[in-house]
Design an enzyme around this catalytic site. Structure first.
Site, mmCIF file in Angstrom:
data_model
loop_
_atom_site.group_PDB
_atom_site.id
_atom_site.type_symbol
_atom_site.label_atom_id
_atom_site.label_comp_id
_atom_site.label_asym_id
_atom_site.label_seq_id
_atom_site.Cartn_x
_atom_site.Cartn_y
_atom_site.Cartn_z
ATOM 1 N N CYS A 65 0.846 -1.199 0.000
ATOM 2 C CA CYS A 65 0.000 0.000 0.000
ATOM 3 C C CYS A 65 0.888 1.259 0.000
ATOM 4 O O CYS A 65 1.691 1.446 0.928
ATOM 5 C CB CYS A 65 -0.906 0.001 1.229
ATOM 6 S SG CYS A 65 -1.721 -1.596 1.476
ATOM 7 N N CYS A 68 1.424 3.554 3.132
ATOM 8 C CA CYS A 68 1.542 2.990 4.488
ATOM 9 C C CYS A 68 2.980 2.800 4.973
ATOM 10 O O CYS A 68 3.789 2.131 4.329
ATOM 11 C CB CYS A 68 0.810 1.660 4.553
ATOM 12 S SG CYS A 68 0.763 1.010 6.247
HETATM 13 N N1 SAM Z 1 -3.425 -4.142 7.472
HETATM 14 C C1 SAM Z 1 -4.801 -3.894 7.592
HETATM 15 C C2 SAM Z 1 -5.418 -3.338 6.348
HETATM 16 O O1 SAM Z 1 -4.752 -2.775 5.532
HETATM 17 O O2 SAM Z 1 -6.635 -3.497 6.216
HETATM 18 C C3 SAM Z 1 -5.135 -2.970 8.757
HETATM 19 C C4 SAM Z 1 -4.260 -1.793 9.088
HETATM 20 S S1 SAM Z 1 -4.183 -0.479 7.894
HETATM 21 C C5 SAM Z 1 -2.892 0.520 8.548
HETATM 22 C C6 SAM Z 1 -5.692 0.452 8.159
HETATM 23 C C7 SAM Z 1 -5.955 1.673 7.305
HETATM 24 O O3 SAM Z 1 -5.113 2.749 7.707
HETATM 25 C C8 SAM Z 1 -5.685 1.574 5.819
HETATM 26 O O4 SAM Z 1 -6.714 0.909 5.137
HETATM 27 C C9 SAM Z 1 -5.624 3.040 5.414
HETATM 28 O O5 SAM Z 1 -6.904 3.490 5.047
HETATM 29 C C10 SAM Z 1 -5.172 3.741 6.701
HETATM 30 N N2 SAM Z 1 -3.842 4.348 6.539
HETATM 31 C C11 SAM Z 1 -2.657 3.701 6.546
HETATM 32 N N3 SAM Z 1 -1.628 4.562 6.350
HETATM 33 C C12 SAM Z 1 -2.179 5.795 6.212
HETATM 34 C C13 SAM Z 1 -1.636 7.085 5.972
HETATM 35 N N4 SAM Z 1 -0.325 7.298 5.812
HETATM 36 N N5 SAM Z 1 -2.491 8.124 5.893
HETATM 37 C C14 SAM Z 1 -3.825 7.934 6.036
HETATM 38 N N6 SAM Z 1 -4.389 6.730 6.261
HETATM 39 C C15 SAM Z 1 -3.579 5.666 6.341
HETATM 40 FE FE1 SF4 Z 2 -1.385 -2.089 3.640
HETATM 41 FE FE2 SF4 Z 2 -0.291 -0.995 5.774
HETATM 42 FE FE3 SF4 Z 2 -2.510 -2.510 6.066
HETATM 43 FE FE4 SF4 Z 2 -0.136 -3.603 5.449
HETATM 44 S S1 SF4 Z 2 -0.646 -2.506 7.334
HETATM 45 S S2 SF4 Z 2 -2.109 -4.025 4.463
HETATM 46 S S3 SF4 Z 2 0.814 -2.066 4.137
HETATM 47 S S4 SF4 Z 2 -2.357 -0.569 4.980
#
Ligand code: SAM
Ligand code: SF4
Ligand code: DTB
Length: 336
Positions: A65, A68
């Protein structure tokens, strides 16, 4: 079954992207007025729901992603931490409850939970429930059986974001598809869990993509009870570190359009608040946002200065859901 509420028999699941784009194009003040009317028809406008996040497993994620900092594929990956101990998680949940949060959300940087770790997460869910708090987890993709086990452990909400429009999705993430996300959401609903599902804006997507995301959320068989709208936090070392600034008023428009199209959902002003002024956040509440993440940290990124939220809520006369004050009608509870 589509959700509808006594206050709004017209909750729709057949939105065309063009119709939603037309809402985005309304004069700003007309758009906010419409959003306020919808908001007041469904919720107590002076009440806000507060969830607190905790990263229970950090970094080393195999997904790519682009936004992230937890992806193992990016130079900007945060320090890794294995799955936390159940007692550590319970202690954090207690502290969150004492500070006013009525929901505790546990996030793990997984593509999908492993058979080794999953029983521990089920135990965390059970223990948070025993505190009298609502629980939410976000663990990546789930099988139908995993969703059923989470429900049996007493989980209230599963967070799984669509993140952006189907058309833009592949520009941001290549290790899974938009349809993979839809499939997990289906398993979550089938298991009887409530859904927290939203997206991120400010990733270089177009207004049509923002409309496409909202259309995809609205056209799910049941609207998500909670819709997080994240403003991209640009983290150095991630592919989106240099994404262009999104106009603040366009961000407010996104909240307002989400409020109109998803009338019975809690719209959550999510990531990105750390860099928002009180005035901008207030405009988001006026546009229909009625929930936030509390605390100084989200999962890995900063969120709010200590005391800043309670200070703003006091100045605005906002009261917390679950604090013993008047509760809103919670129309999503009357659904499906
Ligand atoms: N790994 C799981 C997933 O992706 O579904 C759960 C954790 S993930 C960090 C949850 C959400 O955090 C992501 O779907 C995204 O929408 C949000 N997110 C992650 N990094 C971000 C960022 N830099 N700025 C804004 N939202 C973020
Ligand atoms: Fe994507 Fe971050 Fe969630 Fe992993 S933790 S699936 S890199 S949003
Ligand atoms: C959501 O939509 N936003 C939250 C929650 N669901 C899990 C996470 C935001 C993460 C922001 C970046 C970080 O803290 O690492």
């Amino acid at each position: 079954m589509p959700n509808s509420t006594p206050a709004d028999k017209a909750t729709r699941h057949d939105w065309r992207v063009e119709e939603i784009e037309a809402l985005f194009q309304l004069p700003f003040l007309d758009l906010l007025y419409r959003a306020q009317c919808v908001h007041r028809a469904h919720f107590d406008p002076n009440q806000i729901q507060v969830s607190q996040l905790l990263s229970i497993k950090t970094g080393a994620c195999p997904e790519d992603c682009g936004y992230c900092p937890q992806s193992a594929r990016h130079a900007g990956e945060v320090a890794r931490e294995p799955l936390l101990d159940v007692e550590q998680v319970v202690a954090q949940a207690r502290a969150a409850q004492a500070s006013g949060a009525n929901r505790f959300c546990m996030g793990a940087a997984w593509r999908t939970p492993s058979p080794r770790d999953f029983p521990k997460v089920l135990e965390m869910v059970r223990r948070v429930g025993e505190l009298g708090m609502e629980s939410c987890v976000t663990l990546g993709m789930l099988t139908p059986e995993q969703a059923r086990q989470l429900k049996a452990a007493g989980l209230d909400y599963y967070n799984h974001n669509l993140d952006t429009s189907p058309e833009f999705y592949g520009e941001v993430i290549t290790t899974r598809t938009f349809d993979d996300r839809i499939e997990t959401l289906h398993h979550v609903r089938e298991a009887g869990l409530k859904v927290c599902c939203g997206g991120i804006v400010g990733m270089g997507e177009s207004r049509r993509d923002r409309a496409g995301l909202i259309a995809a959320l609205a056209n799910l068989p049941v609207h998500p009870e909670s819709v997080p709208v994240n403003r991209l936090i640009r983290v150095e070392g991630t592919p989106l570190a240099d994404a262009a600034d999104l106009d603040e008023l366009e961000f407010v428009r996104t909240i307002a359009v989400a409020r109109i199209v998803l009338p019975g959902s809690h719209v959550r002003l999510s990531a990105g608040r750390e860099s928002m002024s009180d005035a901008l956040q207030t405009l988001c509440f006026l546009a229909g946002a009625n929930s936030i993440f509390s605390g100084e940290k989200l999962l890995t990124a900063g969120n709010a200065a200590p005391g800043a939220d309670s200070d703003l809520f006091a100045r605005l006369g906002l009261t917390l859901t679950g604090s013993g004050e008047r509760r809103c009608a919670e129309p999503d509870r009357a659904t499906a």
